[in-house]
Design a protein around this motif. Structure first.
Motif, PDB file in Angstrom:
ATOM      1  N   ASP A   1      50.195  45.698  41.797  1.00 36.14           N
ATOM      2  CA  ASP A   1      51.167  44.601  41.820  1.00 36.14           C
ATOM      3  C   ASP A   1      52.100  44.632  40.620  1.00 36.14           C
ATOM      4  O   ASP A   1      53.217  44.167  40.694  1.00 36.14           O
TER       5      ASP A   1
ATOM      6  N   VAL B   1      38.722  40.187  45.521  1.00 37.48           N
ATOM      7  CA  VAL B   1      38.297  38.822  45.777  1.00 37.48           C
ATOM      8  C   VAL B   1      38.155  38.074  44.459  1.00 37.48           C
ATOM      9  O   VAL B   1      37.581  38.586  43.506  1.00 37.48           O
TER      10      VAL B   1
ATOM     11  N   ILE C   1      43.255  39.124  48.399  1.00 34.45           N
ATOM     12  CA  ILE C   1      42.396  39.764  49.402  1.00 34.45           C
ATOM     13  C   ILE C   1      43.233  40.604  50.362  1.00 34.45           C
ATOM     14  O   ILE C   1      42.913  41.769  50.630  1.00 34.45           O
ATOM     15  N   GLU C   2      44.313  40.028  50.860  1.00 34.05           N
ATOM     16  CA  GLU C   2      45.131  40.699  51.880  1.00 34.05           C
ATOM     17  C   GLU C   2      45.956  41.853  51.335  1.00 34.05           C
ATOM     18  O   GLU C   2      46.161  42.845  52.032  1.00 34.05           O
ATOM     19  N   THR C   3      46.452  41.741  50.107  1.00 34.23           N
ATOM     20  CA  THR C   3      47.346  42.771  49.577  1.00 34.23           C
ATOM     21  C   THR C   3      46.669  43.759  48.639  1.00 34.23           C
ATOM     22  O   THR C   3      47.156  44.874  48.464  1.00 34.23           O
ATOM     23  N   ARG C   4      45.566  43.372  48.005  1.00 29.30           N
ATOM     24  CA  ARG C   4      44.914  44.227  47.017  1.00 29.30           C
ATOM     25  C   ARG C   4      43.450  44.516  47.315  1.00 29.30           C
ATOM     26  O   ARG C   4      42.856  45.352  46.661  1.00 29.30           O
ATOM     27  N   GLY C   5      42.853  43.785  48.235  1.00 27.29           N
ATOM     28  CA  GLY C   5      41.438  43.987  48.511  1.00 27.29           C
ATOM     29  C   GLY C   5      40.547  43.548  47.362  1.00 27.29           C
ATOM     30  O   GLY C   5      39.454  44.059  47.181  1.00 27.29           O
TER      31      GLY C   5
ATOM     32  N   ARG D   1      43.576  48.390  41.815  1.00 29.54           N
ATOM     33  CA  ARG D   1      44.242  47.622  42.886  1.00 29.54           C
ATOM     34  C   ARG D   1      45.118  46.519  42.327  1.00 29.54           C
ATOM     35  O   ARG D   1      46.217  46.283  42.821  1.00 29.54           O
TER      36      ARG D   1
ATOM     37  N   ARG E   1      43.878  34.335  48.829  1.00 30.00           N
ATOM     38  CA  ARG E   1      44.156  35.015  50.097  1.00 30.00           C
ATOM     39  C   ARG E   1      45.109  36.193  49.887  1.00 30.00           C
ATOM     40  O   ARG E   1      44.925  37.261  50.466  1.00 30.00           O
ATOM     41  N   HIS E   2      46.129  35.968  49.050  1.00 26.46           N
ATOM     42  CA  HIS E   2      47.092  37.025  48.728  1.00 26.46           C
ATOM     43  C   HIS E   2      46.391  38.232  48.105  1.00 26.46           C
ATOM     44  O   HIS E   2      46.652  39.380  48.483  1.00 26.46           O
TER      45      HIS E   2
END
Length: 97
Positions: free
Chosen positions: A95, A55, A49-53, A91, A46-47
């Motif tokens: 991080d 999957v 997906i939400e922060t980096r797009g 992406r 989920r992290h």
């Protein structure tokens, strides 16, 4: 062709601090993320997906006997177009900066 994609993605994933399991006959890389994220595989996915797009696949669903065994692991598919992998790499590297 797939070896090139696997090696590219493996370099990206190790470069951001993930520990990889050896991979020889699959389209997936299995990575341990516990040094980077405090949570289970579902939360880490989920992290991402939400922060980096990006999957990834939470593998704990495959551990029928002991779900904790896959708790700090995540699967990344490299059977994608190289342009897709390169975009994901950019992406994911955000991080690490």
């Amino acid at each position: 062709e797939y070896a090139e994609r696997r090696d590219f993605l493996a370099g990206v994933l190790t470069g951001i601090g993930l520990d990889l399991a050896p991979c020889a006959g699959t389209y997936f890389l299995l990575a341990d993320f516990k040094r980077l994220f405090d949570g289970d595989d579902m939360a880490f996915v989920r992290h991402l997906i939400e922060t980096r797009g990006v999957v990834a696949i939470p593998p704990s669903v495959f551990y029928l006997q002991d779900k904790d065994e896959g708790r700090h692991l995540v699967r990344f598919a490299f059977c994608k177009e190289m342009t897709t992998l390169e975009a994901a790499a950019e992406r994911l590297r955000e991080d690490a900066r």
